[in-house]
Scaffold this active site. Structure first.
Site, short mmCIF file in Angstrom:
data_model
loop_
_atom_site.label_atom_id
_atom_site.label_comp_id
_atom_site.label_asym_id
_atom_site.label_seq_id
_atom_site.Cartn_x
_atom_site.Cartn_y
_atom_site.Cartn_z
N GLY A 273 0.73 -1.37 0.07
CA GLY A 273 0.07 -0.11 0.01
C GLY A 273 0.82 1.37 -0.06
N GLY A 317 0.57 -1.91 -4.39
CA GLY A 317 -0.72 -1.20 -4.55
C GLY A 317 -0.43 -0.18 -5.64
N ARG A 318 -0.94 0.83 -5.44
CA ARG A 318 -1.22 1.96 -6.43
C ARG A 318 0.34 2.44 -6.84
NH1 ARG A 318 -4.21 6.16 -2.69
NH2 ARG A 318 -4.79 3.97 -1.72
N TYR A 363 -13.82 9.54 -0.10
CA TYR A 363 -12.56 9.64 0.92
C TYR A 363 -12.03 11.03 1.07
CZ TYR A 363 -12.31 4.90 -0.86
OH TYR A 363 -12.42 3.52 -1.24
N CYS A 390 -25.53 15.50 -10.62
CA CYS A 390 -26.47 16.10 -9.89
C CYS A 390 -26.14 15.92 -8.47
CB CYS A 390 -27.92 15.82 -10.44
SG CYS A 390 -28.20 16.28 -11.86
N GLU A 391 -25.03 16.06 -7.94
CA GLU A 391 -24.58 16.07 -6.68
C GLU A 391 -23.88 17.17 -6.28
OE1 GLU A 391 -25.31 13.61 -4.38
OE2 GLU A 391 -26.36 12.44 -5.58
N TYR A 420 -7.66 3.21 -8.88
CA TYR A 420 -8.97 3.38 -8.08
C TYR A 420 -9.82 4.43 -8.79
CZ TYR A 420 -6.39 0.65 -4.79
OH TYR A 420 -5.56 -0.23 -4.44
#
Length: 472
Positions: A273, A317-318, A363, A390-391, A420
């Site tokens: 990670g 990971g990323r 997040y 629409c948020e 992600y």
């Protein structure tokens, strides 16, 4: 860089740039630069050419960046392990970004592959991954997924619970196979960015408490269809530094040492990670420093206990794919909003949004942005890049300084979107999911086809069903 704003609406880390066109090197693929015309070039392909050929919004993935980071991670851990007389396995995280081509890239550079669902397993196999070099994760693998993993010869199934031990054992016994497994444990160490917390317990859905490891491993060893391959632990994500890994390794090796009395414990998987830069102030730890620091810590702990250094496994990971990705958007509208008496924020609306990058909404993740189609001498303006959904929480980049003359028709690039974003993409507001284009050596090609509205309608079985009036 100029001083940051005193306004509470501006993050403390965000400073007014001397040049709102400059590309912070740590945030972008190494191939990213501005041409003489001022437009952004990725993998040798100009942003305007990408827009003309593929449209926007568009995920762009730099193949050479992915390959270089995979190769660098493998070399760093190989070298660190060899200095202590052991070996290292490096796994690519399928959940970060998965396509058949990306599987070919990372396995071609020597990485194994982690998957967490039957779908990810299918893509990994379609991309040519050696099943023996696949690890299958997940806290609730279905019986069908377990059976498929055993059938194709997955190298390691990571066990997450007592129930799963029995399920895997039963499926392996049914096929007359001895399946290699690892046990996921919680070390009580949680790391995030620069900080880590060490506790006695960890309240989360993955793994089992470290205090139960010996009891659970004893059960695994009782089952003739299972072959215990070692412990696995994951302490967090987007981690900078090695301190959390050192503490976790010490705790794991206490148990590892005791397990050796009952039989071999071939591998210790310390997770990963590792973090990347999303903004100009992020300073991720170089992979070589991570590899050396973590492996040295394991070797020191093993020497203190008088036990051999086991084979090690890591999951960056990323860190392999995140920086390789850039999302291109076209600006649709701009709107200055008087946020406070002293602060005006420029809202820049683009043709994508939370359907192609859910991380800011999920997040509160921070990103950067730059105009990709040109450079500008306009003074930097505090901007918020927002999507078309629409948020009110449909925010792509919460706070950034862009040239004040950013306008409709400009191309905007958001870097560090390789991980992600594609994986978490949705059809919210019936937005088709984006295509993924790989760039390398001045060439661009689609590696994942984008959806169309016709694709979405094709799934709705009521579209072509006669209405009651029509069938009367």
């Amino acid at each position: 860089m100029s001083a940051s704003s005193d306004s509470p609406l501006v993050p403390e880390w965000l400073v007014v740039p001397d040049d709102a066109n400059a590309l912070a090197a740590q945030v972008w693929p190494r191939s990213a630069h501005r041409a003489a015309s001022g437009e952004l070039v990725l993998g040798g392909v100009a942003a305007s050419d990408l827009h003309a050929q593929f449209g926007t919004p568009l995920y762009v993935l730099d193949e050479d960046e992915v390959r270089a980071r995979a190769r660098g991670a493998r070399a760093a851990f190989d070298d660190a392990a060899a200095r202590h007389g052991t070996t290292a396995h490096v796994y690519y995280a399928g959940k970060a970004f998965l396509s058949a081509d990306v599987v070919r890239w990372v396995t071609g550079e020597g990485l194994a592959v982690d998957v967490a669902t039957g779908g990810e397993l299918a893509v990994a196999l379609a991309g040519g991954a050696d099943p023996a070099r696949i690890g299958f994760h997940g806290n609730n693998k279905s019986v069908a997924e377990i059976a498929r993993a055993i059938e194709v010869g997955v190298g390691s199934i990571i066990l997450d619970s007592d129930i799963e031990i029995e399920r895997v054992a039963a499926e392996a016994a049914r096929r007359g196979i001895r399946q290699s497994v690892r046990l996921r444990v919680n070390s009580g160490v949680h790391a995030e960015t620069h900080d880590f917390l060490a506790t006695a317990h960890e309240d989360q859905k993955f793994g089992i408490a470290l205090a139960r490891a010996e009891e659970v491993v004893a059960r695994i060893r009782e089952l003739p269809s299972l072959d215990f391959g070692g412990l696995h632990c994951h302490i967090g994500s987007q981690i900078f530094g090695v301190d959390g890994f050192r503490e976790s390794a010490a705790r794991l090796l206490d148990v590892h040492e005791r397990l050796l009395a009952g039989g071999p414990v071939p591998v210790l998987n310390l997770g990963g990670g590792f973090g990347i830069a999303y903004t100009s102030v992020d300073t991720p730890t170089p992979i070589e420093e991570l590899a050396e620091g973590i492996v040295d810590a394991v070797a020191t702990e093993c020497a203190r206990r008088g036990i051999p250094v086991p084979a090690l496994a890591f999951e960056p990971g990323r860190a392999i794919v995140g920086t390789a990705g850039v999302t291109l958007y076209e600006v649709g509208t701009t709107k200055p909003v008087q946020a406070t008496d002293a602060l005006t924020r420029l809202y820049v609306s683009v043709d994508g949004g939370m359907s192609d990058n859910a991380r800011p909404a999920l997040y509160g993740a921070q990103y950067s942005a730059r105009i990709a189609s040109r450079v500008s001498d306009a003074a930097p303006a505090l901007a918020r890049v927002v999507g078309r959904h629409c948020e009110s929480g449909d925010i792509v980049v919460d706070a950034e300084y862009l040239p004040g003359d950013v306008a409709p028709g400009d191309l905007l690039a958001v870097p560090a979107t390789g991980a992600y974003c594609f994986s978490l993409a949705s059809n919210y507001n019936y937005a088709p999911r984006l295509p993924v284009v790989a760039v390398s050596g001045g060439e661009a090609r689609v590696i994942v086809r984008g959806e169309t509205i016709d694709d979405l309608l094709a799934r709705d079985l009521g579209v072509h069903r006669p209405t009651p009036e029509a069938s009367a």
